[in-house]
Scaffold this active site. Structure first.
Site, short mmCIF file in Angstrom:
data_model
loop_
_atom_site.label_atom_id
_atom_site.label_comp_id
_atom_site.label_asym_id
_atom_site.label_seq_id
_atom_site.Cartn_x
_atom_site.Cartn_y
_atom_site.Cartn_z
N GLY A 260 -8.11 6.26 -0.40
CA GLY A 260 -7.32 5.06 -1.12
C GLY A 260 -5.69 5.09 -1.10
N ALA B 192 -8.67 27.82 3.00
CA ALA B 192 -8.18 26.39 3.58
C ALA B 192 -6.86 26.49 3.70
CB ALA B 192 -8.61 25.45 2.53
N ARG C 89 0.89 -1.28 0.10
CA ARG C 89 0.02 0.02 0.05
C ARG C 89 0.91 1.21 0.14
NH1 ARG C 89 -4.10 -2.52 -1.84
NH2 ARG C 89 -5.38 -3.96 -0.45
N ARG D 294 -3.04 26.19 -8.72
CA ARG D 294 -2.55 24.80 -7.87
C ARG D 294 -1.36 23.84 -8.73
NH1 ARG D 294 -3.34 24.73 -2.53
NH2 ARG D 294 -5.44 24.86 -1.90
N GLU E 226 4.74 32.81 2.66
CA GLU E 226 5.45 33.60 1.47
C GLU E 226 5.52 33.29 0.32
OE1 GLU E 226 10.13 32.49 2.27
OE2 GLU E 226 9.33 34.39 2.92
N GLU F 38 -6.26 30.75 9.42
CA GLU F 38 -6.21 30.64 7.61
C GLU F 38 -7.04 31.58 7.17
OE1 GLU F 38 -4.34 29.24 5.33
OE2 GLU F 38 -3.19 28.12 6.66
#
Lengths: 179, 179
Positions: free
Chosen positions: A115, A76, A37, A64, A140, A92
């Protein structure tokens, strides 16, 4: 619950990074066979559903790198070591949006990718925002742009895949149901 | 959208596994500074919201090694190389539940952990299930138990954290809103 438990025979540490660790566990399956795993260890995170006084959803746009695009998300961030999730949530919110609150309600938590990763997100709600007098410095290497959108505007971004992550999709359904 | 784009200077391949790959990208930030991004590459996945004729939600319980517990989820599985998501969805439904369908409706897609992984989940819905005459073999290292729960029963499992992952949390909100 431990149904179909997979017992660890050996753990191989592959990588220990800034955000994630990777390990490969050799496990014994319920039928006695063995398997491997691949497991990403993550510190966990919070996300905040925040509504302004005029009922706008507070959101942030950021690049992202794994997706090679910028998306619009609810605020978030990751837990610091030893930090309680509600403390992270307030921090945050302040760093990413310039708002603060004394009333954060815990909604739920969920694992994002059970998973292969142990990342859990603790989700909070507030509709009692106060503008901070001075900006709080965030990480930063994070560049975020604040957006305040009506629920309808945010839902339109889902269709355009500019809102495109699980926690924000959940948050918008949550707000839709709350109406 | 490429707002705040982070350009790759160099990619370091760390690990190439059965399920995930790990790479570390050196990037140039919008202000010209450099940083590192740890990125998990994942083949992507599907998940299926499936309702039986008597309006039960088809779910599966399985052990999730990263969480060290078994959780109850909607049926899901990884894309095989080159496989179209709707093909994966039908295959995983058959393997994990013994049901099939000729009517899978695409609902939405979302990235599960955009901060560190490119895993995307394509979500489908069906309420036209047919029982397969013979079981289809799934992955030999996967042990799953089929459950058929009313929406109320499934929502109770959320409170008990036996349903505890993002896609299933989203699915149950989706079904609640559909009522």
């Amino acid at each position: 619950m431990k149904k179909f438990e997979e017992k660890t025979v050996e753990t191989q540490e592959i990588y220990d990074g800034k955000v994630v660790k990777l390990q490969v566990d050799s496990v014994t399956l319920p039928d006695g066979a063995t398997s491997k795993r691949e497991i990403i260890k993550h510190p966990g995170a919070v996300a905040i559903i925040a509504l302004t006084d005029d009922d706008k959803v507070v959101m942030v746009e950021q690049y992202r790198k794994p997706l090679e695009k910028s998306i619009v998300e609810i605020p978030a961030g990751k837990l610091e070591p030893g930090e309680e999730p509600h403390v992270t949530a307030k921090r945050e919110l302040e760093e990413e949006t310039g708002y603060t609150t004394d009333n954060l309600q815990y909604i739920t938590s969920f694992y994002t990718s059970p998973g292969f990763a142990d990342e859990i997100i603790y989700l909070y709600f507030t509709d009692e925002l106060k503008q901070l007098k001075e900006n709080v410095e965030g990480d930063e290497d994070e560049f975020v742009e604040l957006l305040e959108l009506s629920l309808e505007e945010a839902e339109k971004l889902v269709k355009e895949e500019r809102v495109h992550d699980a926690k924000t999709a959940y948050a918008l359904l949550y707000l839709r149901m709350r109406k």
